[in-house]
Scaffold this motif. Structure first.
Motif, PDB file in Angstrom:
ATOM      1  N   HIS A 194      -7.545  -8.545   4.015  1.00  0.00           N
ATOM      2  CA  HIS A 194      -7.529 -10.001   3.816  1.00  0.00           C
ATOM      3  C   HIS A 194      -7.258 -10.694   5.156  1.00  0.00           C
ATOM      4  O   HIS A 194      -7.423 -11.893   5.272  1.00  0.00           O
ATOM      5  CB  HIS A 194      -6.454 -10.385   2.791  1.00  0.00           C
TER       6      HIS A 194
ATOM      7  N   GLU B 240      -2.524   6.225   7.544  1.00  0.00           N
ATOM      8  CA  GLU B 240      -1.763   5.073   8.053  1.00  0.00           C
ATOM      9  C   GLU B 240      -1.777   5.129   9.576  1.00  0.00           C
ATOM     10  O   GLU B 240      -1.334   6.101  10.175  1.00  0.00           O
ATOM     11  CB  GLU B 240      -0.326   5.104   7.521  1.00  0.00           C
TER      12      GLU B 240
ATOM     13  N   SER C 215       0.820  -1.208   0.000  1.00  0.00           N
ATOM     14  CA  SER C 215       0.000   0.000   0.000  1.00  0.00           C
ATOM     15  C   SER C 215       0.857   1.263   0.000  1.00  0.00           C
ATOM     16  O   SER C 215       0.422   2.322  -0.443  1.00  0.00           O
ATOM     17  CB  SER C 215      -0.929  -0.011   1.209  1.00  0.00           C
TER      18      SER C 215
ATOM     19  N   SER D  42      -4.925  -4.077   5.199  1.00  0.00           N
ATOM     20  CA  SER D  42      -4.800  -5.515   4.920  1.00  0.00           C
ATOM     21  C   SER D  42      -6.061  -6.272   5.344  1.00  0.00           C
ATOM     22  O   SER D  42      -6.009  -7.145   6.213  1.00  0.00           O
ATOM     23  CB  SER D  42      -3.568  -6.078   5.624  1.00  0.00           C
TER      24      SER D  42
HETATM   25  N1  LIG Z   1      -4.664  -4.385  -5.638  1.00  0.00           N
HETATM   26  C1  LIG Z   1      -3.425  -4.610  -5.605  1.00  0.00           C
HETATM   27  O1  LIG Z   1      -2.712  -4.510  -6.582  1.00  0.00           O
HETATM   28  C2  LIG Z   1      -2.870  -4.967  -4.368  1.00  0.00           C
HETATM   29  C3  LIG Z   1      -1.546  -5.059  -4.338  1.00  0.00           C
HETATM   30  C4  LIG Z   1      -0.984  -5.338  -3.182  1.00  0.00           C
HETATM   31  C5  LIG Z   1      -1.725  -5.543  -2.083  1.00  0.00           C
HETATM   32  N2  LIG Z   1      -3.025  -5.495  -2.123  1.00  0.00           N
HETATM   33  C6  LIG Z   1      -3.760  -5.730  -0.920  1.00  0.00           C
HETATM   34  O2  LIG Z   1      -3.729  -4.505  -0.206  1.00  0.00           O
HETATM   35  C7  LIG Z   1      -3.605  -4.801   1.171  1.00  0.00           C
HETATM   36  C8  LIG Z   1      -2.435  -4.069   1.755  1.00  0.00           C
HETATM   37  O3  LIG Z   1      -1.199  -4.671   1.392  1.00  0.00           O
HETATM   38  P1  LIG Z   1       0.132  -4.261   2.119  1.00  0.00           P
HETATM   39  O4  LIG Z   1       1.180  -5.156   1.630  1.00  0.00           O
HETATM   40  O5  LIG Z   1       0.351  -2.819   2.011  1.00  0.00           O
HETATM   41  O6  LIG Z   1      -0.221  -4.624   3.604  1.00  0.00           O
HETATM   42  P2  LIG Z   1       0.413  -4.028   4.904  1.00  0.00           P
HETATM   43  O7  LIG Z   1      -0.205  -4.795   6.011  1.00  0.00           O
HETATM   44  O8  LIG Z   1       1.865  -3.956   4.757  1.00  0.00           O
HETATM   45  O9  LIG Z   1      -0.130  -2.536   4.930  1.00  0.00           O
HETATM   46  C9  LIG Z   1      -1.437  -2.191   5.288  1.00  0.00           C
HETATM   47  C10 LIG Z   1      -1.339  -0.989   6.159  1.00  0.00           C
HETATM   48  O10 LIG Z   1      -2.648  -0.553   6.506  1.00  0.00           O
HETATM   49  C11 LIG Z   1      -2.568   0.021   7.799  1.00  0.00           C
HETATM   50  N3  LIG Z   1      -3.897   0.060   8.370  1.00  0.00           N
HETATM   51  C12 LIG Z   1      -4.663  -0.975   8.794  1.00  0.00           C
HETATM   52  N4  LIG Z   1      -5.832  -0.537   9.265  1.00  0.00           N
HETATM   53  C13 LIG Z   1      -5.826   0.805   9.126  1.00  0.00           C
HETATM   54  C14 LIG Z   1      -6.767   1.802   9.421  1.00  0.00           C
HETATM   55  N5  LIG Z   1      -7.955   1.501   9.921  1.00  0.00           N
HETATM   56  N6  LIG Z   1      -6.440   3.080   9.154  1.00  0.00           N
HETATM   57  C15 LIG Z   1      -5.221   3.414   8.625  1.00  0.00           C
HETATM   58  N7  LIG Z   1      -4.304   2.489   8.329  1.00  0.00           N
HETATM   59  C16 LIG Z   1      -4.591   1.197   8.562  1.00  0.00           C
HETATM   60  C17 LIG Z   1      -1.625  -0.911   8.535  1.00  0.00           C
HETATM   61  O11 LIG Z   1      -1.065  -0.296   9.659  1.00  0.00           O
HETATM   62  C18 LIG Z   1      -0.618  -1.262   7.472  1.00  0.00           C
HETATM   63  O12 LIG Z   1       0.551  -0.484   7.522  1.00  0.00           O
HETATM   64  C19 LIG Z   1      -3.511  -6.309   1.290  1.00  0.00           C
HETATM   65  O13 LIG Z   1      -4.777  -6.859   1.582  1.00  0.00           O
HETATM   66  C20 LIG Z   1      -3.048  -6.716  -0.045  1.00  0.00           C
HETATM   67  O14 LIG Z   1      -3.369  -8.043  -0.348  1.00  0.00           O
HETATM   68  C21 LIG Z   1      -3.628  -5.180  -3.237  1.00  0.00           C
END
Ligand SMILES: NC(=O)c1ccc[n+]([C@@H]2O[C@H](COP(=O)([O-])OP(=O)(O)OC[C@H]3O[C@@H](n4cnc5c(N)ncnc54)[C@H](O)[C@@H]3O)[C@@H](O)[C@H]2O)c1
Length: 676
Positions: A352, A281, A263, A350
């Motif tokens: 998922h 974040e 993200s 996240s």
């Molecule tokens: N569409 C795409 O191309 C794509 C690509 C990658 C990931 N994803 C999906 O996106 C999601 C994020 O991936 P990631 O690798 O960044 O995960 P990650 O866990 O590294 O990052 C998610 C971030 O969201 C933050 N967060 C959680 N709840 C929150 C809230 N209520 N308010 C503010 N921030 C909050 C967390 O602290 C974390 O840093 C995953 O579910 C992943 O599968 C989608």
């Protein structure tokens, strides 16, 4: 580090790799409060199962070490819900070194070591001490014993052997042959009925499976760059969707959440697309890390100041990325109350992984949430559900004012619906589309365009420059003769690759990504191989891709959400893809349960291929890349997707040996009359 320190670290690395599990116990390692640690996992094992988890962990070590390790590992299980074996975390730095720095007998294994080390680099991995690369639970290994044994196997193996990795566990080296993959990775492969989120908690705590996400468990993660490109394409095309007169995103506002592993790419992509963006974040460490790395321009903790800055940026049409250190729901609610127009909205928390740290409820600090999810998982779950309802309510009020909202492949719509949020239409479908349904599927995947990537194993930026130049040249040649329906993709990618260096996208290994179709990928790869042969590129290049691609992933709520013949709930394509890649010359292959939208919700696979400039590599790359893309186009065509039907017929014309079953389209009226 000074030159001497670098040299000492290298020597320590080489010694540690060859040592594997050390004969003498290494000293214990203090828990580092400055590292970004995985949250404590919920207590899921009963007393007997805890004994089993301990027995499982101790089987990696000689009997004489058990008396010391048993209580230590039992304490880790108690404190963290998992046994990571922190004591065995190596003292050397873990990062993508030059390929020749890895002790090896086959260069292919050295490249694999480089790639997996990059996934565990402190600057790259989300929770490096817990071997988690991204997504909260996307693991490379379950524990440090697995890391050590695997590195030793890789150092010792020949190109007549294959290493079998079961969810991080190195089952062993087996005799094979030169054309076989050097490593076969499976992650989280479960008997289908044992694929609920709590099954992951339980079997991961027992030490017998792991969540490999996509590129985490397949050693193909290249930091946030990997997703910047896909995100830039998505934001740009979402912008094209909402444009009234063909205008760009200048002065328009894009709002989202998440500055984590993947993200974290959003603000950079939004800036490349020219918009003003706000990314929320909740984890201060993650927010500050992205700010320090320059992926976010300005960081705010105060919503009033943030909104004021947003107004100015929008009226000045600045391409600028702003971030809110706090909960995204607080941000959405304030925006919904304000007069500010939000043009584009999405979410990349996240989701998922909603109950174990993927999504943080409003009203609690990051630390309070982490404590609650372990001490009272049910109360935590309720708070997450309440927050999701508020989240959706704020989004609904902004879409009513004209915002275009899309699901960004993180199971947002799915989990919001499960939480009882107001996210369904009367006909039982979601109110909003996923980005694959609206954008990525019909514009990219159906034509074979997907996230092709490569890594220069010299770890020398000069080699990366050469590869950028070669890729741009190949794409320009292909674009000159490309049919109309794919020219826009080609042009977007030429622009991307030309600006890639200037955008400073490299974090970790010298890697590059771009979207290309089967022909583009093959031509670029063949040109790299030629350049390695001639010495223009100084060392082997690793090819790979995100699993989030044309053929690699069966995921009904993401990659295959634009498949409408019912087969989006099958996983034949991903499995076929990996098997096909394996016997067509991939250097390693991987197949995962989970990834993106969650455990049990997706099967995905990928490959890595080492190019060394040989004729053998030229043969392999042509055979494997052709299958790796066209398998998915064939399936998408069979699902009656327009672009794919065109693309596969084009491929058949160009390659007479390709003979794909094509669908016959039926008149809708005939169906309506036949079934009343
Ligand atoms: N569409 C795409 O191309 C794509 C690509 C990658 C990931 N994803 C999906 O996106 C999601 C994020 O991936 P990631 O690798 O960044 O995960 P990650 O866990 O590294 O990052 C998610 C971030 O969201 C933050 N967060 C959680 N709840 C929150 C809230 N209520 N308010 C503010 N921030 C909050 C967390 O602290 C974390 O840093 C995953 O579910 C992943 O599968 C989608």
């Amino acid at each position: 580090m000074t030159d001497t320190a670098v040299q000492n670290d290298l020597e320590l690395f080489q010694k540690t790799v060859l040592e594997g599990i050390p004969n003498d116990l290494p000293p214990t390692r203090a828990y580092d409060p400055n590292a970004d640690h995985a949250p404590k996992r919920k207590e899921i094992l009963n007393a007997e199962e805890k004994k089993l988890a301990l027995r499982n962990a101790l089987r990696y070590f000689p009997k004489e070490q058990h008396a010391v390790l048993a209580p230590e590992f039992a304490q880790e299980l108690k404190d963290f819900g998992r046994i990571y074996m922190y004591r065995f975390r190596p003292e050397h730095k873990i990062h993508a070194r030059r390929i020749e720095d890895h002790p090896h007998r086959t260069i292919q294994a050295a490249a694999i070591m480089l790639m997996l080390s990059n996934n565990l680099d402190d600057a790259i991995a989300q929770h490096p001490h817990e071997l988690i690369t991204y997504g909260g639970n996307g693991a490379v290994f379950q524990n440090w014993a697995q890391y050590r044994i695997t590195m030793k196997y890789l150092a010792e193996m020949t190109d007549e052997q294959t290493l079998a990795l079961y969810s991080g566990h190195p089952m062993g080296l087996f005799p094979s042959h030169k054309d076989a993959p050097r490593v076969v990775v499976t992650n989280g492969m479960m008997i289908p009925n044992y694929s609920k989120p709590d099954d992951w908690e339980k079997f991961n705590a027992l030490g017998v499976t792991q969540y490999g996400q996509m590129t985490a468990g397949s050693f193909m993660y290249i930091g946030p760059q990997g997703i910047v490109h896909g995100t830039a394409i998505t934001v740009m095309n979402a912008g094209r969707k909402i444009a009234e007169h063909g205008e760009g995103l200048e002065g328009k506002l894009f709002v989202t959440a998440g500055l984590g592993g993947m993200s974290g790419a959003q603000p950079k992509a939004a800036k490349i697309a020219g918009s003003v963006s706000i990314t929320a974040e909740v984890n201060p460490k993650a927010a500050q890390k992205r700010h320090e790395q320059g992926w976010v321009d300005e960081l705010f903790t105060d919503l009033d100041e943030l909104l004021e800055r947003t107004r100015t940026a929008m009226s000045n049409k600045e391409a600028v990325s702003l971030a809110y250190e706090g909960n995204v729901v607080d941000l959405w609610e304030r925006l919904a109350e304000s007069e500010i127009t939000v043009h584009l909205g999405t979410d990349q928390t996240s989701l998922h992984n909603p109950w174990a740290g993927g999504y943080y409820p409003a009203g609690l600090s990051y630390e309070e949430s982490n404590a609650l999810m372990a001490s009272d998982p049910d109360a935590f779950k309720e708070k997450v559900k309440d927050t999701l309802k508020r989240h959706v309510a704020a989004i609904n009020s902004l879409t009513a004012k004209g915002m275009y909202f899309f699901d960004y492949g993180n199971a947002f719509l799915l989990e919001a619906s499960r939480a009882g949020a107001d996210i369904m239409k009367a006909d039982g479908r979601f109110k909003y589309a996923s980005y694959v349904q609206d954008i990525m599927g019909p514009m990219c995947f159906d034509f074979g365009f997907g996230p092709f990537r490569w890594v220069c194993t010299s770890s020398d930026p000069k080699d990366l420059d050469v590869t950028d130049g070669i890729a741009a040249e190949v794409l320009r040649e292909l674009a000159a003769v490309a049919p109309d329906d794919i020219r826009q993709q080609m042009e977007d990618n030429i622009q991307w690759i030309e600006a890639a260096k200037e955008n400073k996208l490299v974090v970790g290994s010298q890697a590059r990504i771009l979207y290309a179709d089967a022909e583009g990928r093959t031509q670029i790869a063949a040109a790299f191989n030629e350049a390695i042969k001639s010495g223009r590129i100084s060392a082997p290049v690793v090819l790979g891709r995100d699993h989030h691609d044309v053929s690699g992933t069966d995921s009904p709520f993401r990659e295959t959400s634009n498949i409408y013949d019912g087969s989006q709930f099958t996983a034949d394509m991903a499995v076929q893809n990996v098997i096909g890649d394996a016997f067509r010359g991939a250097t390693w292959v991987s197949l995962h349960n989970g990834g993106g939208v969650g455990w049990g919700e997706v099967i995905n696979g990928g490959f890595g291929m080492v190019l060394d400039g040989s004729a053998d590599c030229d043969r392999r790359l042509r055979s494997m890349l052709f299958w790796d893309v066209n398998n998915g186009i064939a399936r998408r065509s069979w699902a009656r997707n327009d672009g794919a039907m065109t693309a596969i017929q084009r491929a058949m014309k160009a390659t007479p040996e390709l003979n794909v079953t094509l669908p016959n389209l039926v008149d809708d009226e005939l169906i309506a009359n036949a079934i009343k």
